[in-house]
Design a protein around this motif. Structure first.
Motif, PDB file in Angstrom:
ATOM      1  N   GLY A   1     -12.598  39.563  47.964  1.00 16.78           N
ATOM      2  CA  GLY A   1     -11.938  38.264  47.988  1.00 16.78           C
ATOM      3  C   GLY A   1     -12.955  37.147  47.788  1.00 16.78           C
ATOM      4  N   GLN A   2     -12.487  36.025  47.305  1.00 11.87           N
ATOM      5  CA  GLN A   2     -13.390  34.905  47.004  1.00 11.87           C
ATOM      6  C   GLN A   2     -14.198  34.429  48.215  1.00 11.87           C
ATOM      7  OE1 GLN A   2     -11.136  31.741  45.176  1.00 11.87           O
ATOM      8  NE2 GLN A   2     -11.249  32.743  43.185  1.00 11.87           N
ATOM      9  N   GLU A   3     -13.606  34.549  49.370  1.00 10.77           N
ATOM     10  CA  GLU A   3     -14.292  34.054  50.570  1.00 10.77           C
ATOM     11  C   GLU A   3     -15.548  34.860  50.883  1.00 10.77           C
ATOM     12  OE1 GLU A   3     -11.532  35.694  50.504  1.00 10.77           O
ATOM     13  OE2 GLU A   3     -11.854  37.400  51.834  1.00 10.77           O
ATOM     14  N   LEU A   4     -15.698  35.987  50.201  1.00 11.47           N
ATOM     15  CA  LEU A   4     -16.863  36.822  50.482  1.00 11.47           C
ATOM     16  C   LEU A   4     -18.091  36.430  49.666  1.00 11.47           C
ATOM     17  CD1 LEU A   4     -15.201  40.357  50.669  1.00 11.47           C
ATOM     18  CD2 LEU A   4     -15.831  38.859  52.548  1.00 11.47           C
ATOM     19  N   ILE A   5     -17.896  35.550  48.698  1.00 13.76           N
ATOM     20  CA  ILE A   5     -19.005  35.195  47.811  1.00 13.76           C
ATOM     21  C   ILE A   5     -20.206  34.714  48.628  1.00 13.76           C
ATOM     22  CG2 ILE A   5     -19.770  33.609  46.001  1.00 13.76           C
ATOM     23  CD1 ILE A   5     -16.840  33.635  44.966  1.00 13.76           C
ATOM     24  N   LEU A   6     -19.919  33.819  49.509  1.00 11.83           N
ATOM     25  CA  LEU A   6     -20.968  33.341  50.428  1.00 11.83           C
ATOM     26  C   LEU A   6     -20.442  33.438  51.848  1.00 11.83           C
ATOM     27  CD1 LEU A   6     -23.794  31.906  50.308  1.00 11.83           C
ATOM     28  CD2 LEU A   6     -22.560  29.812  50.752  1.00 11.83           C
TER      29      LEU A   6
ATOM     30  N   TRP B   1     -19.576  40.817  39.059  1.00 14.67           N
ATOM     31  CA  TRP B   1     -18.962  40.476  40.351  1.00 14.67           C
ATOM     32  C   TRP B   1     -17.573  39.919  40.082  1.00 14.67           C
ATOM     33  CZ3 TRP B   1     -20.859  41.380  45.180  1.00 14.67           C
ATOM     34  CH2 TRP B   1     -22.214  41.708  45.285  1.00 14.67           C
ATOM     35  N   LEU B   2     -16.587  40.552  40.676  1.00 20.73           N
ATOM     36  CA  LEU B   2     -15.206  40.096  40.489  1.00 20.73           C
ATOM     37  C   LEU B   2     -14.619  39.653  41.835  1.00 20.73           C
ATOM     38  CD1 LEU B   2     -15.609  41.438  37.742  1.00 20.73           C
ATOM     39  CD2 LEU B   2     -13.472  42.668  38.061  1.00 20.73           C
ATOM     40  N   HIS B   3     -13.990  38.494  41.821  1.00 20.67           N
ATOM     41  CA  HIS B   3     -13.419  37.991  43.085  1.00 20.67           C
ATOM     42  C   HIS B   3     -11.970  37.555  42.915  1.00 20.67           C
ATOM     43  CE1 HIS B   3     -17.787  37.681  43.949  1.00 20.67           C
ATOM     44  NE2 HIS B   3     -17.367  38.132  45.118  1.00 20.67           N
ATOM     45  N   THR B   4     -11.167  37.942  43.875  1.00 20.03           N
ATOM     46  CA  THR B   4      -9.740  37.603  43.814  1.00 20.03           C
ATOM     47  C   THR B   4      -9.467  36.273  44.497  1.00 20.03           C
ATOM     48  OG1 THR B   4      -9.419  38.913  45.829  1.00 20.03           O
ATOM     49  CG2 THR B   4      -8.926  39.986  43.738  1.00 20.03           C
ATOM     50  N   GLY B   5      -8.433  35.592  44.019  1.00 17.66           N
ATOM     51  CA  GLY B   5      -8.046  34.310  44.591  1.00 17.66           C
ATOM     52  C   GLY B   5      -7.307  34.482  45.914  1.00 17.66           C
ATOM     53  N   TYR B   6      -7.031  33.362  46.539  1.00 16.43           N
ATOM     54  CA  TYR B   6      -6.395  33.415  47.845  1.00 16.43           C
ATOM     55  C   TYR B   6      -4.902  33.579  47.768  1.00 16.43           C
ATOM     56  CZ  TYR B   6     -10.770  31.715  49.543  1.00 16.43           C
ATOM     57  OH  TYR B   6     -12.078  31.601  49.833  1.00 16.43           O
ATOM     58  N   LEU B   7      -4.359  34.029  48.855  1.00 17.39           N
ATOM     59  CA  LEU B   7      -2.918  34.066  49.007  1.00 17.39           C
ATOM     60  C   LEU B   7      -2.539  33.088  50.110  1.00 17.39           C
ATOM     61  CD1 LEU B   7      -0.502  36.928  48.943  1.00 17.39           C
ATOM     62  CD2 LEU B   7      -0.650  35.711  51.094  1.00 17.39           C
TER      63      LEU B   7
END
Length: 484
Positions: A235-240, A263-269
């Motif tokens: 998830g995107q929140e894991l980037i940093l 690196w692939l990151h998913t958006g929020y729900l």
RNA sequence: GCCCGGGUGGCCGAGCGGUUAGGCGGCGGGCUGCAGACCCGCUCUACAGGGGUUCAAAUCCCCUCCCGGGCUCCA
């Protein structure tokens, strides 16, 4: 053509090329099993599942690792491990809590039709590997010990910040006071000293303690996939800080760059426009969502937006997804029953339409896994098939089969309709036989023109979620899962 | 405060320099005993606002506004 993916590292579209031809080494950050899994987890894992299924459809072999975090995930505010916190909340042993929610998570993933990873390693089973890696980081001068706690020294890793775009000095702003013994505010714990009486702890060269959160993913991904991976997701929140820290410790450890190619990151729900959280009272578990909507509806809802876009969960959106999946199923049902009674004849128009749709589907997915665009290729096929079926009186078996096979093939390349089986309806046991009798009687009433009673049967059944429809090929029954 | 994303027609949601996205809804027609499903057509002068670049901008640049997120646990 080739697949292009949006790499968070560099924030741009890149051509996807694997380290080894034909093989994708993929790692996705799994959940911290402290509570039941929620729709945010569903979003991320279903999105990656569709990506994996497409890669396999495309011809790759995907070796997939997704971890289970069952230790070390510490809250910065209370400095407590989330597993320990959950265990106290429920009055059980930490590992009891872990078992409960890990299996619950597995159930949810199966229920959503998410392909099982090749390995689901648990952090608590890799403590020794983590200790070994930390030893090496200390030897190489990338870490230091402060009273039983080991910190990674960010100043020894000049690339720090390359993923998130943050500069280490920007991390000086804190809402929570950092450990003043850290050399740099961005330094993070590899190993933490455990206080007396702490439940989750292991012996180490630095005394009793437990691992920091980030180290597990570096250790487990490299252990099972090698020092370099093709895809690392989450998830995107894991980037940093999580992924930023993973890069730092992994590349410092191996000396090889990049640790991860893409690196692939998913958006929020969000839920009705708001962030999902327990404090807002809009926390929806996967289990609760599945009580209301079937797995295909939820999956279609998730895939209706691009994996990086934010999505908003609402009954309206789920209803729309349900309608759409029923539309696809309806076309398949109709095709299937017509196939049984159709005659010979070539593919004709169908052949070209199927080829077009397949091409559009693949091109959409090649473009950073654009599932909404890919879905529109499926919809156009559904429309063509319906058109073919309603606009003429005679049908060619070849054409019908082409539509049928292609719709199912493309749907399943996204993980949709995995359990689909053609047929009018299936109700197990006695209830099914009673329904058969009821429908037979209703059919007779209609033949005799006694519509008042036949319609009453239909509307009464509708009230309990059984939708009866009279089609050209006979009576069709659908079931409405969601409560209105 | 700093750093990321976003703001597209009634709704959802692609597109990211020039050609119809798609779906839902609404309206009309067809099919049907009716309903539903399905088909056909139409609908909605779409691109947060203001500047600019360009032959051409929803798409590029600048400014402003609004929303979400990260810097704190989170998929």
């Amino acid at each position: 053509m080739a697949i292009r993916v949006f790499n968070t590292l560099g924030r741009r579209l890149e051509e996807f090329r694997t380290l080894e031809p034909g093989l994708v080494k993929m790692y996705v950050c799994g959940p911290t099993v402290q509570d039941v899994a929620h729709l945010g987890h569903a979003r991320t894992y279903v999105a990656f599942d569709a990506i994996i299924r497409f890669l396999e459809y495309y011809g790759y072999k995907v070796y997939y690792v997704r971890n289970i975090t069952d230790v070390g995930h510490i809250r910065e505010d209370t400095l407590e491990d989330r597993i320990v916190e959950g265990a106290r909340r429920e009055g059980v042993q930490p590992m009891e809590l872990v078992d409960k929610y890990m299996f619950s998570f597995f159930q949810d993933m199966d229920a959503l039709g998410v392909r099982r990873p090749n390995i689901q390693p648990r952090a608590s089973m890799h403590i020794l590997d983590m200790i070994e890696m930390i030893k090496v980081l200390l030897e190489k001068g990338h870490a230091y010990v402060v009273d039983g706690t080991v910190y990674f020294d960010v100043s020894t890793f000049p690339d720090y910040g390359k993923l998130s775009g943050i500069k280490p000095e920007e991390l000086e702003k804190h809402r929570i006071e950092p450990d003043p013994r850290k050399r740099n505010p961005a330094d993070f714990a590899l190993w933490k000293k455990a206080e007396k009486g702490y439940l989750l702890k292991w012996p180490s060269p630095w005394g009793e303690g437990f691992p920091g959160w980030h180290i597990e993913c570096s250790v487990m991904s490299m252990k099972y996939l090698g020092e370099q991976l093709d895809i690392h997701g989450g998830g995107q929140e894991l980037i940093l800080p999580h992924h930023e820290n993973e890069i730092a410790q992994s590349e410092a450890y191996t000396g090889r760059k990049p640790f991860v190619r893409y690196w692939l990151h998913t958006g929020y729900l969000t839920i009705n426009g708001e962030k999902m959280s327990k404090s807002l009272g809009n926390f929806i578990s996967i289990k609760d969502a599945l009580k209301k909507y079937d797995a295909d509806s939820i999956r279609l809802f998730i895939l209706s937006a691009h994996y990086r876009s934010p999505i908003d969960y609402s009954d309206e959106a789920l209803l729309q997804a349900t309608q759409n999946i029923e539309r696809i199923r309806g076309a398949l049902d109709e095709l299937y029953s017509l196939i049984q009674e159709s005659g010979d004849g070539g593919g004709g128009e169908a052949e070209r339409e199927v080829m077009d749709a397949r091409k559009r589907f693949v091109e959409a997915m090649e473009n950073d896994f654009n599932t909404p665009e890919a879905l529109s290729a499926i919809y156009s096929l559904v429309r063509s098939a319906n058109n073919y079926m309603t606009s003429r009186s005679r049908h060619s078996r070849d054409a019908l089969k082409m539509y049928y096979d292609a719709i199912l093939e493309l749907s399943r390349a996204l993980g949709l309709l995995q359990d689909y089986a053609p047929g009018r309806y299936r109700v197990e046991g006695e209830a099914g036989r009673i329904l058969d009798i009821l429908l037979e009687v209703r059919g007779e009433l209609r033949r005799r023109g006694i519509y008042e009673i036949s319609d009453r049967i239909r509307s009464k059944l509708a009230e309990i979620g059984i939708i009866v429809e009279d089609t050209r090929t006979g009576v069709k029954v659908r079931f409405r899962r969601h409560s209105r």
